[in-house]
Design an enzyme around this catalytic site. Structure first.
Site, mmCIF file in Angstrom:
data_model
loop_
_atom_site.group_PDB
_atom_site.id
_atom_site.type_symbol
_atom_site.label_atom_id
_atom_site.label_comp_id
_atom_site.label_asym_id
_atom_site.label_seq_id
_atom_site.Cartn_x
_atom_site.Cartn_y
_atom_site.Cartn_z
ATOM 1 N N PHE A 188 0.838 -1.287 -0.121
ATOM 2 C CA PHE A 188 0.101 -0.088 0.021
ATOM 3 C C PHE A 188 0.841 1.344 0.014
ATOM 4 O O PHE A 188 1.594 1.563 0.888
ATOM 5 C CB PHE A 188 -0.682 -0.075 1.192
ATOM 6 C CG PHE A 188 -1.857 1.141 1.169
ATOM 7 C CD1 PHE A 188 -3.099 0.818 0.470
ATOM 8 C CD2 PHE A 188 -1.644 2.315 1.725
ATOM 9 C CE1 PHE A 188 -3.777 2.292 0.387
ATOM 10 C CE2 PHE A 188 -2.578 3.351 1.731
ATOM 11 C CZ PHE A 188 -3.534 3.357 1.074
ATOM 12 N N LYS A 199 2.399 10.208 8.290
ATOM 13 C CA LYS A 199 1.898 9.774 9.574
ATOM 14 C C LYS A 199 2.571 10.233 10.894
ATOM 15 O O LYS A 199 2.608 11.499 10.993
ATOM 16 C CB LYS A 199 1.834 8.294 9.642
ATOM 17 C CG LYS A 199 0.864 7.792 8.594
ATOM 18 C CD LYS A 199 0.708 6.129 8.619
ATOM 19 C CE LYS A 199 -0.196 5.606 7.524
ATOM 20 N NZ LYS A 199 -1.690 5.912 7.892
ATOM 21 N N ASP A 251 9.206 2.832 1.798
ATOM 22 C CA ASP A 251 8.160 3.463 2.064
ATOM 23 C C ASP A 251 7.876 3.286 3.825
ATOM 24 O O ASP A 251 7.274 2.221 4.158
ATOM 25 C CB ASP A 251 6.729 3.188 1.354
ATOM 26 C CG ASP A 251 5.631 3.685 1.818
ATOM 27 O OD1 ASP A 251 5.551 4.117 2.948
ATOM 28 O OD2 ASP A 251 4.693 3.381 1.062
HETATM 29 C C1 LIG Z 1 3.071 2.617 4.053
HETATM 30 C C2 LIG Z 1 1.969 3.594 3.476
HETATM 31 N N1 LIG Z 1 2.297 4.288 2.442
HETATM 32 C C3 LIG Z 1 1.589 5.409 1.877
HETATM 33 C C4 LIG Z 1 0.559 5.690 2.600
HETATM 34 C C5 LIG Z 1 -0.526 6.821 2.299
HETATM 35 O O1 LIG Z 1 -0.365 7.962 2.923
HETATM 36 P P1 LIG Z 1 -1.520 9.007 3.121
HETATM 37 O O2 LIG Z 1 -2.581 8.482 3.463
HETATM 38 O O3 LIG Z 1 -0.918 10.058 3.742
HETATM 39 O O4 LIG Z 1 -1.244 9.522 1.702
HETATM 40 C C6 LIG Z 1 0.005 4.699 3.788
HETATM 41 C C7 LIG Z 1 -1.397 5.255 4.616
HETATM 42 O O5 LIG Z 1 -1.864 4.494 5.357
HETATM 43 C C8 LIG Z 1 0.831 3.817 4.204
HETATM 44 O O6 LIG Z 1 0.507 3.060 5.270
#
Ligand SMILES: Cc1ncc(COP(=O)(O)O)c(C=O)c1O
Length: 403
Positions: free
Chosen positions: A142, A256, A227
């Protein structure tokens, strides 16, 4: 009259009708939060083990964030990303110092930071690898909800959504180094992954796999992008998830916990990978002083002596509770690291458990129909973990009456 009824009286349409209906939300309106606790408009308290989806790393409305916001709001809120501001410079310095990478682009959301990482890798491929642009990504990953980050994600439900897809993201299974090696061609510019696949249900990329990927990407002359939007900023008991494996990526993304509840994200790269030129990347709110001041306050808190070792110890305490509940109710494994944990239920009852727990004043999340996820504040106390476990124990006994 309930709080919802009194809000409704002031609105021109039904209380929820003016919002696009993009998520299944319970009919509760939260009005206040402190530490591990949230309060709704009727004065009911909830023990929060979701914390804005692993966002509120210091809990709700913590002193360092409130103070940083107040101080900075009195001085300077926004001055255009075309100018430097003080908090932006201090935050970039803190991020390079703690990550060991060299340069930072500040953003607002995780998806935006990841979109930036994809652009940076493609630019690097154009400059240094003959126009190579493909990024090997992982099944069930994700990375966000923009078009490119959705294509980089491996959510089966998204396979045919919003077509045509952004091309260039071949998928392989997590922890399968041979599959990654087989997917790399002369068109490949990078491998991109989460050290722990949080949204998929908390599946850990092993340290051996991460070390193998680091060696493989070096040999192939391509970039490693991590990520760490969910795993960064102390969530796993180290400042960054990659530190468990003793490696360093070429590109790192954070969000986050970095903002602790305000919209703040970062794209960080080594000087070799940081190849953006003027005009390649930007955004109106990127590096704005108000959010950056909060980021500095968070970084300083996480770096305090003993903070991270306490997260690791609290994580072990939570894991031991979950293992005890698993044995008692004949459930499955406990997955994850630090304070990003999941409990496998071995059957599709997670949504029922989440709903019943909320009815008893506990907020937990179900990333899959068969798993619960726990991502409390990094400052959660053992007493709060005991209270969570007591409620969960009662709910599990209700949902799994055979135990
Ligand atoms: C691993 C990871 N990457 C990217 C995102 C996307 O972040 P945002 O919701 O701040 O765009 C999330 C959100 O849950 C995430 O857990």
């Amino acid at each position: 009259m309930t709080a919802l009824q009194s809000i409704s009286e002031t609105l021109s349409v039904g209380p929820f009708d003016a919002l696009m209906d993009v998520a299944r939300r319970p009919p509760i309106v939260f009005v206040e939060g402190h530490g591990s606790w949230l309060r709704d408009g009727d004065g009911r308290d909830y023990l929060d083990f979701i914390q804005g989806w692993a966002v509120n790393c210091l809990g709700h409305c913590p002193r360092p964030i409130v103070d940083a916001l107040k101080r900075q709001a009195e001085r300077l809120i926004s001055c255009s990303p075309a100018f430097y501001n003080e908090p932006m410079l201090r935050l970039a310095d803190l991020l390079v110092r703690h990550s060991g990478l060299d340069q930072v682009f500040l953003a607002n959301t995780g998806a935006e930071a990841n979109e930036g990482a994809i652009k940076l890798a493609r630019k690097w491929g154009a400059l240094h690898r003959n126009g190579a642009h493909k990024i090997v990504t992982f099944e069930h990953a994700f990375h966000g909800r923009t078009l490119a980050t959705m294509a980089a994600s491996g959510k089966p439900q998204w396979a045919h959504l919003f077509e045509p897809k952004v091309p260039g993201f071949p998928k392989v299974p997590l922890n399968d180094l041979d599959a990654v090696a087989a997917a790399i061609t002369d068109k490949t510019v990078a491998v991109m992954l989460e050290p722990i696949q949080g949204e998929a249900g908390v599946f850990v990329a092993t340290d051996a796999f991460l070390r193998g990927l680091r060696a493989l990407t070096r040999r192939a002359g391509i970039l490693l992008i991590l990520d760490e939007i969910q795993t960064g900023i102390g969530r796993t008991g180290t400042f960054f998830g990659f530190q468990h494996a003793g490696i360093k990526p070429d590109i790192l993304t954070l969000a986050k916990g970095l903002g602790g509840g305000v919209p703040l994200a970062a794209l960080i790269a080594t000087s070799e990978a940081a190849c953006f030129e003027h005009g390649d990347q930007g955004g109106t709110f990127c590096g704005n002083p108000l959010m950056s001041a909060v980021g500095c306050a968070i970084m300083e808190e996480i770096a305090r002596p003993g903070f991270l070792s306490n997260v690791a110890a609290t994580g072990r305490y939570l894991a031991s509770w979950l293992e005890r509940l698993s044995r008692k109710h004949q459930l499955g494994e406990v997955r994850g690291k630090g304070l990003l944990l999941a409990l496998d239920l071995k059957c599709a009852v997670a949504t029922d458990i989440v709903d019943l727990a909320r009815g008893r004043g506990l907020l937990i999340n179900a990333p899959r129909r068969d798993s619960l996820r726990f991502m409390p504040a990094l400052t959660v106390t053992r007493d709060e973990i005991d209270q969570m476990a007591d409620i969960l124990d009662v709910v599990l006994a209700d949902v799994m009456p055979a135990t």
